[in-house]
Motif scaffolding. Structure first.
Motif, PDB file in Angstrom:
ATOM      1  N   ILE A  17       0.469  -2.961  -2.215  1.00 56.34           N
ATOM      2  CA  ILE A  17      -0.847  -3.135  -1.677  1.00 56.34           C
ATOM      3  C   ILE A  17      -1.557  -1.792  -1.053  1.00 56.34           C
ATOM      4  CG2 ILE A  17      -2.962  -3.944  -0.517  1.00 56.34           C
ATOM      5  CD1 ILE A  17      -1.407  -6.732  -0.539  1.00 56.34           C
ATOM      6  N   ALA A  18      -0.568  -0.979  -0.220  1.00 54.04           N
ATOM      7  CA  ALA A  18      -1.143   0.211   0.357  1.00 54.04           C
ATOM      8  C   ALA A  18      -1.278   1.190  -0.490  1.00 54.04           C
ATOM      9  CB  ALA A  18      -0.106   0.307   1.637  1.00 54.04           C
ATOM     10  N   PRO A  19      -0.105   1.488  -1.535  1.00 55.82           N
ATOM     11  CA  PRO A  19      -0.429   2.538  -2.261  1.00 55.82           C
ATOM     12  C   PRO A  19      -1.705   2.358  -3.464  1.00 55.82           C
ATOM     13  CG  PRO A  19       1.950   1.933  -2.233  1.00 55.82           C
ATOM     14  CD  PRO A  19       0.930   0.787  -1.512  1.00 55.82           C
ATOM     15  N   PHE A  20      -1.824   1.181  -3.633  1.00 51.02           N
ATOM     16  CA  PHE A  20      -2.925   0.931  -4.711  1.00 51.02           C
ATOM     17  C   PHE A  20      -4.227   1.314  -3.956  1.00 51.02           C
ATOM     18  CE2 PHE A  20      -0.183  -1.172  -7.389  1.00 51.02           C
ATOM     19  CZ  PHE A  20      -0.836  -1.629  -8.349  1.00 51.02           C
ATOM     20  N   ILE A  21      -4.086   1.033  -2.567  1.00 53.02           N
ATOM     21  CA  ILE A  21      -5.608   1.554  -1.916  1.00 53.02           C
ATOM     22  C   ILE A  21      -5.570   3.125  -1.712  1.00 53.02           C
ATOM     23  CG2 ILE A  21      -6.599   1.466   0.604  1.00 53.02           C
ATOM     24  CD1 ILE A  21      -5.405  -1.441   1.025  1.00 53.02           C
ATOM     25  N   HIS A  22      -4.522   3.561  -1.478  1.00 53.85           N
ATOM     26  CA  HIS A  22      -4.355   5.311  -1.485  1.00 53.85           C
ATOM     27  C   HIS A  22      -4.999   5.683  -2.627  1.00 53.85           C
ATOM     28  CE1 HIS A  22      -2.393   4.578   2.406  1.00 53.85           C
ATOM     29  NE2 HIS A  22      -1.195   4.549   1.915  1.00 53.85           N
ATOM     30  N   VAL A  23      -4.410   5.070  -3.882  1.00 54.21           N
ATOM     31  CA  VAL A  23      -5.280   5.743  -5.079  1.00 54.21           C
ATOM     32  C   VAL A  23      -6.516   5.289  -5.207  1.00 54.21           C
ATOM     33  CG1 VAL A  23      -5.174   5.314  -7.493  1.00 54.21           C
ATOM     34  CG2 VAL A  23      -2.965   5.566  -6.454  1.00 54.21           C
ATOM     35  N   ALA A  24      -6.875   4.171  -4.746  1.00 48.10           N
ATOM     36  CA  ALA A  24      -8.350   3.864  -4.790  1.00 48.10           C
ATOM     37  C   ALA A  24      -9.022   4.849  -4.028  1.00 48.10           C
ATOM     38  CB  ALA A  24      -8.499   2.463  -4.269  1.00 48.10           C
TER      39      ALA A  24
END
Length: 459
Positions: A17-24
């Motif tokens: 989840i954290a890498p997805f939020i970073h991309v977001a």
């Protein structure tokens, strides 16, 4: 071009989840709007990573009950690895919720990873599906890309894992007995009626676009290999880590304790949010740290069968390391601890997030991998680019002794060690490259540009 709407549906694990939020966050900086579909617990735990709440919205997904899954479980951190396949089954049962949200929101792009059925929905609503892998290209290439030109849906065997498939560019990834066995989890069930291998290869095969959280400088040949096997556009995001501004200060208790020690003297150890050691392994680890004579901070979950870390301490351990060592059983601010001046060595499991954080830090790196992708990441750091040392393990048991842990830590921390001098030199070179102004942002700029072109071409 005009700003567009994006939806994201990552696997229910913090490390995904954290890498997805970073991309977001990176998409939001460029004006795009993002909806991230998450269980409520994950939202609460990771909401501090959302730097643009005006453009990034969390949408709650209710995790259905599955027999065998303890009540209230919503993320992989809530359960032992042996029950993860049940959480995957629960994730698949959220498909109607995801379908309803995407049908109503009508985003132009949808990111996902383990939800292999997302492309069926995006095809229906006319959106672009992006399979975003937050593990290394090395893991995808050797464990998930079909070997010997066989169909994508064929299950990987022991022989496939032992012998890298044709065209695989790395000659140094040689796996031993326990390492091969650890990779066989990909042939085990991961959901109802589907294996991990089938889930991952289907997710990649059915996507419009593939994307990996890596960079060409580290894994370029492997990325080319994956793109050639799946015959899909492959976009790289680079490491995509938290910006320094997105974190609160390090907790006072850790700051005060670390400030007691001279620069670079503390050894920090963390093995991620999911792995739980057996009690004897946990105790061997603690005794290994004690024997180094270095100050240390260990952040691990209590071992199997224990409610707290303290009840698993070896006899007399707490008294012997008082004032020099701390073992903590909860969550810590890993990036901030790694950046504290007193910390000089990072002992970790080489999960992909920790791998990038270690590379970008100034700490010596000692690796103790547990699972398949961690083992391959370790080969990359210790054998390919030679910035780290792997702790030697026993061939049969696959575990290490307190002596081998001590030896590995000493080999990188001692200033006169030949191994330490070599990895320090190589690490400094890679840290300078990855930390160069514009390096990470350049990857994101190119990534977003290609996404925007994909949206235009879809119209």
């Amino acid at each position: 071009m005009a700003n567009f709407d994006v939806a994201m549906f990552p696997w229910f694990a913090t490390g995904h989840i954290a890498p997805f939020i970073h991309v977001a966050n990176e998409l939001a900086v460029r004006g795009h709007r993002i909806s991230i579909l998450l269980p409520k617990k994950a939202q609460i735990l990771l909401q501090h990573l959302n730097l643009h709440p005006n453009l990034i919205t969390f949408h709650t997904i209710t995790v259905p009950h599955v027999d065998g899954l303890p009540p209230g479980v919503e993320t992989a951190s809530d359960i032992h690895l042996s029950k993860t396949h049940l959480l995957a089954a629960a994730m698949d049962l959220t498909r109607p919720q995801v379908h309803d949200f995407l049908s109503a929101a009508k985003p132009q792009i949808v990111f996902y990873d383990f939800a292999h059925w997302v492309p069926d929905i995006t095809a229906h609503i006319g959106a672009i599906s992006v399979c975003y892998s937050v593990v290394s290209a090395s893991s995808l290439a050797i464990a998930l890309v079909p070997a010997r030109n066989v169909p994508c849906d064929r299950t990987v065997t022991v022989e496939d894992i032992k012998d890298p498939p044709p065209g695989y560019p790395s000659s140094t990834v040689v796996l031993r007995g326990p390492e091969v066995r650890s990779l066989l989890f990909i042939s085990l069930p991961f959901g109802d009626g589907i294996t991990f291998y089938e889930r991952t290869t289907t997710a990649m095969r059915n996507a419009d676009v593939l994307s990996i959280r890596t960079c060409r400088e580290v894994e370029g040949e492997l990325c080319d290999y994956i793109a050639s096997q799946y015959k899909k556009p492959l976009l790289l995001t680079g490491p995509v880590l938290s910006e320094p501004t997105d974190t609160t200060p390090l907790e006072v208790r850790w700051t005060e304790w670390l400030n007691r020690f001279k620069p670079g003297s503390v050894v920090f150890c963390a093995f991620g949010s999911q792995h739980i050691l057996k009690k004897d392994q946990f105790q061997e680890l603690l005794l290994g740290f004690e024997s180094t004579d270095f100050p240390f901070l260990i952040a691990l979950k209590p071992p199997v069968g224990c409610e707290t870390v303290e009840e698993a301490f070896p006899v007399g351990f707490a008294e012997r390391v008082k004032g020099r060592g701390i073992v903590y059983g909860g969550w810590v601010q890993q990036p901030l601890i790694l950046n504290h001046p007193s910390v000089g060595c990072f002992v970790n499991h080489c999960g992909f997030g920790s791998m990038w954080e270690a590379l970008l830090s100034k700490n010596q790196i000692v690796l103790v991998p547990h699972l398949g992708d961690q083992i391959l990441n370790t080969k990359l750091l210790a054998k390919e680019i030679k910035v780290a040392v792997e702790v030697e393990k026993e061939l049969e048991s696959g575990w290490f002794s307190k002596e081998s842990l001590r030896k590995a830590i000493k080999s990188v921390v001692d200033e006169d060690s030949e191994v330490g001098i070599m990895v320090r030199k190589n690490h400094a070179k890679w840290r300078d490259l990855l930390g160069k102004p514009g390096f990470i942002s350049g990857y994101i700029d190119e990534f977003v540009k290609n996404l925007e072109e994909s949206v235009l071409n879809k119209k």
